[in-house]
Write an enzyme that holds these catalytic residues in place. Sequence first.
Site, PDB file in Angstrom:
ATOM      1  N   GLU A 135       1.504 -26.295 -12.430  1.00 17.60           N
ATOM      2  CA  GLU A 135       0.071 -26.626 -12.398  1.00 17.60           C
ATOM      3  C   GLU A 135      -0.361 -27.238 -11.069  1.00 17.60           C
ATOM      4  OE1 GLU A 135       2.189 -27.318 -14.795  1.00 17.60           O
ATOM      5  OE2 GLU A 135       1.243 -27.422 -16.755  1.00 17.60           O
ATOM      6  N   PHE A 213       8.939 -21.726 -23.103  1.00 15.94           N
ATOM      7  CA  PHE A 213       8.793 -20.965 -21.855  1.00 15.94           C
ATOM      8  C   PHE A 213       9.910 -21.355 -20.896  1.00 15.94           C
ATOM      9  CE2 PHE A 213       4.408 -20.460 -23.339  1.00 15.94           C
ATOM     10  CZ  PHE A 213       4.185 -19.140 -23.024  1.00 15.94           C
ATOM     11  N   GLU A 218      11.886 -19.549 -17.432  1.00 16.58           N
ATOM     12  CA  GLU A 218      12.122 -20.291 -16.192  1.00 16.58           C
ATOM     13  C   GLU A 218      13.629 -20.380 -15.907  1.00 16.58           C
ATOM     14  OE1 GLU A 218       7.955 -22.714 -16.026  1.00 16.58           O
ATOM     15  OE2 GLU A 218       9.600 -23.749 -17.002  1.00 16.58           O
TER      16      GLU A 218
END
Length: 296
Positions: A135, A213, A218
Amino acid sequence: MKLLNILVLLVLVGLCCGQYMERLSRRKRESCFPESTGTTPFIKEIFLGRCLELQVETAIPNACPQRPVNCMRLWKLFHDAIAYKDPCAIPLDAYRDFIAAVPHQLPADKSMFWSGTSYIVHEYTEAANDLLTLEDTLMGYMVDGLQWCSSTNPWSTGLNYWECPEFWQEGCEVASTAFYTATSSAIGRQATGVVTVMLDATRTDGAYRNDSFFANYEFPNMDPEKVTRGDIILVNRLGKPVVETCGTGSVAVLERLFKEKGIEWTCTDSDERVFHIQCSKDPTHDDCITPPDVME
Ligand code: N1C
């Protein structure tokens, strides 16, 4: 007498404003627009503004794109990835062209991954000022906290501003799932040097979850030729019983996976900064109050 009245009035106004501002800063920010489950109003303008802001005002040190980013082009790719499609049938590779066009912004040793810790990881990276989450990079920043989905109405802009399906709806593949699948895979691939991952040790379903996720996109995309070490940081949420520690449960699974990948790892379950950041958010919590005998 008049002067005294004015002074009293000024003090009162000051006190009221001070309290109001304090309350505002403590409250979660909300929208001034009517609540809706649809695409965030003015998403295009917000996207473009953030895209420019991250280059003009708040650039990541040593991670500027080689040439100015064409924000309009990025918006078009982001929009076209889903526009006019069935909002519940967004293919996982819908954002491929968008991802390919966003510049790579993760300097070595700076990647911060997280799972189950969104409520603290950003405060942590801000306080440390040396790690970046998805982010914080252009790829994730432009839509962080926003909501969006497509509309099949040919007379619309291709996005639905009235209602969006929820990601947990049975049989519904929503845009945000495709977006985070693509962006998580990309930052997993882009990570180099030391990587950090912050997990919640008080979760009863495990700090390292197979359906996350982090676990699916990742970690598997990290290249052992490029990643030199994985630092695991466990968060013990205030007031919650600790379920896992380093070397136990799902944390041990992740440690083993790092080892099998040929990547060194470290693990800490008593990170002081994590503790202090939690206490700065909730200073009167029992866990944060030092017993008087320790203070003597
Ligand atoms: O499933 P998770 O955690 O393991 O996902 C977190 C992981 C991070 O390292 C991020 O890089 O994947 C990336 N990521 C986001 O950046 C992100 N922002 C908001 C994944 N998901 C993100 N969200 C929303 O949080 C998203 O809608 C998804 O459903 C949750 C996943 O959070 P999690 O289960 O705590």
